[in-house]
Design a protein around this motif. Structure first.
Motif, PDB file in Angstrom:
ATOM      1  N   SER A 127     -15.541   3.810  -2.998  1.00 35.47           N
ATOM      2  CA  SER A 127     -14.702   4.965  -3.317  1.00 35.47           C
ATOM      3  C   SER A 127     -13.287   4.837  -2.777  1.00 35.47           C
ATOM      4  N   GLY A 128     -13.021   3.788  -2.004  1.00 33.77           N
ATOM      5  CA  GLY A 128     -11.688   3.593  -1.448  1.00 33.77           C
ATOM      6  C   GLY A 128     -11.495   4.174  -0.067  1.00 33.77           C
ATOM      7  N   ASN A 129     -12.558   4.709   0.562  1.00 33.24           N
ATOM      8  CA  ASN A 129     -12.442   5.223   1.923  1.00 33.24           C
ATOM      9  C   ASN A 129     -12.322   4.050   2.887  1.00 33.24           C
ATOM     10  N   LEU A 130     -11.281   4.067   3.695  1.00 30.59           N
ATOM     11  CA  LEU A 130     -10.902   2.904   4.485  1.00 30.59           C
ATOM     12  C   LEU A 130     -10.768   3.256   5.956  1.00 30.59           C
ATOM     13  N   ASN A 131     -11.263   2.354   6.818  1.00 31.72           N
ATOM     14  CA  ASN A 131     -11.012   2.393   8.256  1.00 31.72           C
ATOM     15  C   ASN A 131     -10.320   1.084   8.624  1.00 31.72           C
ATOM     16  N   ALA A 132      -9.162   1.171   9.268  1.00 32.44           N
ATOM     17  CA  ALA A 132      -8.385  -0.032   9.581  1.00 32.44           C
ATOM     18  C   ALA A 132      -7.907   0.025  11.020  1.00 32.44           C
ATOM     19  N   ASN A 133      -7.911  -1.144  11.690  1.00 30.26           N
ATOM     20  CA  ASN A 133      -7.453  -1.263  13.061  1.00 30.26           C
ATOM     21  C   ASN A 133      -6.618  -2.532  13.201  1.00 30.26           C
ATOM     22  N   LYS A 154      -6.247  10.028   0.961  1.00 29.63           N
ATOM     23  CA  LYS A 154      -5.382  10.697   1.927  1.00 29.63           C
ATOM     24  C   LYS A 154      -5.633  10.119   3.310  1.00 29.63           C
ATOM     25  N   MET A 155      -4.556   9.927   4.067  1.00 29.18           N
ATOM     26  CA  MET A 155      -4.695   9.465   5.443  1.00 29.18           C
ATOM     27  C   MET A 155      -5.058  10.668   6.312  1.00 29.18           C
ATOM     28  N   VAL A 156      -6.302  10.722   6.740  1.00 27.97           N
ATOM     29  CA  VAL A 156      -6.787  11.870   7.503  1.00 27.97           C
ATOM     30  C   VAL A 156      -6.601  11.687   8.998  1.00 27.97           C
ATOM     31  N   ALA A 157      -6.397  10.453   9.454  1.00 27.08           N
ATOM     32  CA  ALA A 157      -6.216  10.224  10.886  1.00 27.08           C
ATOM     33  C   ALA A 157      -5.422   8.946  11.096  1.00 27.08           C
ATOM     34  N   SER A 158      -4.551   8.978  12.101  1.00 27.88           N
ATOM     35  CA  SER A 158      -3.791   7.792  12.483  1.00 27.88           C
ATOM     36  C   SER A 158      -3.486   7.887  13.971  1.00 27.88           C
ATOM     37  N   GLN A 159      -3.415   6.729  14.607  1.00 28.05           N
ATOM     38  CA  GLN A 159      -3.235   6.716  16.055  1.00 28.05           C
ATOM     39  C   GLN A 159      -2.574   5.407  16.481  1.00 28.05           C
ATOM     40  N   LEU A 160      -1.571   5.505  17.327  1.00 29.46           N
ATOM     41  CA  LEU A 160      -0.874   4.338  17.862  1.00 29.46           C
ATOM     42  C   LEU A 160      -0.876   4.434  19.379  1.00 29.46           C
ATOM     43  N   THR A 161      -1.380   3.378  20.035  1.00 29.84           N
ATOM     44  CA  THR A 161      -1.469   3.331  21.490  1.00 29.84           C
ATOM     45  C   THR A 161      -0.747   2.090  22.009  1.00 29.84           C
ATOM     46  N   THR A 162       0.052   2.276  23.040  1.00 21.87           N
ATOM     47  CA  THR A 162       0.745   1.174  23.699  1.00 21.87           C
ATOM     48  C   THR A 162       0.347   1.153  25.165  1.00 21.87           C
ATOM     49  N   ASP A 163      -0.130  -0.003  25.628  1.00 20.49           N
ATOM     50  CA  ASP A 163      -0.546  -0.181  27.025  1.00 20.49           C
ATOM     51  C   ASP A 163       0.418  -1.133  27.710  1.00 20.49           C
TER      52      ASP A 163
END
Length: 334
Positions: A127-133, A154-163
């Protein structure tokens, strides 16, 4: 807020028993320096990097049984030293059933013998539902992680982390679900500092803003801590939202045990979990089991079917009070 994606080991101070001598002893002209890193009188304390706040409770979480329901077949195929694909078929009544295709790419930039960057991994269904890291380490001290989830185009969640990893501290900054159209999002700042070879302390501040937030903005501050002694680790988080405590111990080469208590002040409830993991390398078997105060009894068994490249997965979750039972069976190939 959980992120999508090491604990330092302590050393006890040695105690030497004093002897009363019958006559005075002349002190040596040179002072000996203790080889114990925790002996502050002999030398400076050597502190290691404490890892990230995300890894604070990792040891206790890893031995808990993560169950699944229904049938699952996974096929992993390595196409090269850097590229691997996977095919997963899942049949269940509790989660969406169907087929998912996954891919993983590992780059050639290395800062240690066990890690290479960049790392790209994701999975998608018909269906095109995607999880990407995406994970990339730009320098020995700076690492970035990006995660996104797409559903129904639709992009339902996004997250950017810098350590940023210093010699004896780690600072992290996370930005989640930023939206410039309705001015909303979440910003989380974390800091963890090694105070002694066995103790690490830190803090976390989470700031959320947007039209759906009471007062349009809210901030929560939490205190963090971890104590490590040999094969035993205590970790805890205390804030306005609640209390989270974890205990972990490696009892032997075959047995690991852990306990966790999570208290929500807003919901006025607590959940305690006791878990264990048994490793039998000669039998190619790993078993994880856990029980919590909601009377959920869970267990997951992983059995390597040598010499075939197969791994059998058996999962069970039972609640005697609610008369509920879920069983899962899986086969991993490759």
């Amino acid at each position: 807020m959980g992120n999508v994606l090491a604990a330092s080991s302590g050393k006890s101070n040695s105690v030497s028993a004093g002897l009363s001598l019958p006559e005075p002893v002349v002190a040596p002209t040179q002072t000996s320096v203790s080889s114990d890193p925790t002996d502050t009188a002999g030398k400076d304390i050597f502190l290691e990097n404490p890892g990230t706040v995300e890894e604070l409770h990792k040891k206790c979480k890893d031995i808990q049984a993560v169950t699944f329901e229904g049938a699952k077949i996974m096929l992993n195929k390595g196409l090269s030293n850097h590229f691997q694909v996977s095919h997963t078929i899942n049949m269940s009544n509790t989660v969406p059933s169907g087929y998912r295709f996954g891919a993983t790419y590992v780059g050639t930039k290395q800062f240690s013998p066990t890690e290479a960057f960049p790392v790209l991994l994701g999975d998608i269904d018909p269906s095109g539902n995607l999880n990407a890291n995406v994970i990339h380490q730009f320098s020995p001290r700076v690492r970035c992680k990006f995660a996104s989830q797409v559903q129904d185009s639709k992009m339902v969640a996004s997250q950017l982390t810098t350590d940023y990893r210093g010699d004896d501290f780690t600072g992290s900054l996370t930005v989640a679900n930023p939206n410039i159209f309705n001015n909303s999002g979440v910003i989380v700042g974390q800091y963890l500092q090694s105070v002694t070879p066995t103790i690490a302390l830190g803090a976390e501040i989470a700031y959320q803003y947007g039209p759906n937030v009471p007062g349009r903005q809210i901030a929560l501050v939490s205190a963090l801590g971890r104590y490590t002694s040999g094969n035993t680790t205590w970790s805890g988080t205390l804030g306005l939202s609640g209390l989270h405590l974890c205990f972990y111990q490696k009892a032997s080469e075959q047995l690991q045990i852990g306990a966790e208590v999570e208290t929500s002040l807003r919901m006025q409830e607590s959940v305690a979990t006791v878990a264990y993991q048994i490793d039998l390398p000669k039998a190619d078997l790993v078993f994880r089991g856990s029980i919590d105060t909601n009377w959920h009894i869970s267990g997951v068994l992983e059995k390597r079917l040598q010499p075939l490249p197969f791994t059998l997965l058996l999962s069970g979750r039972m609640n005697h009070v609610k008369n509920n039972f879920r069983l899962g069976c899986g086969l991993m190939i490759g």
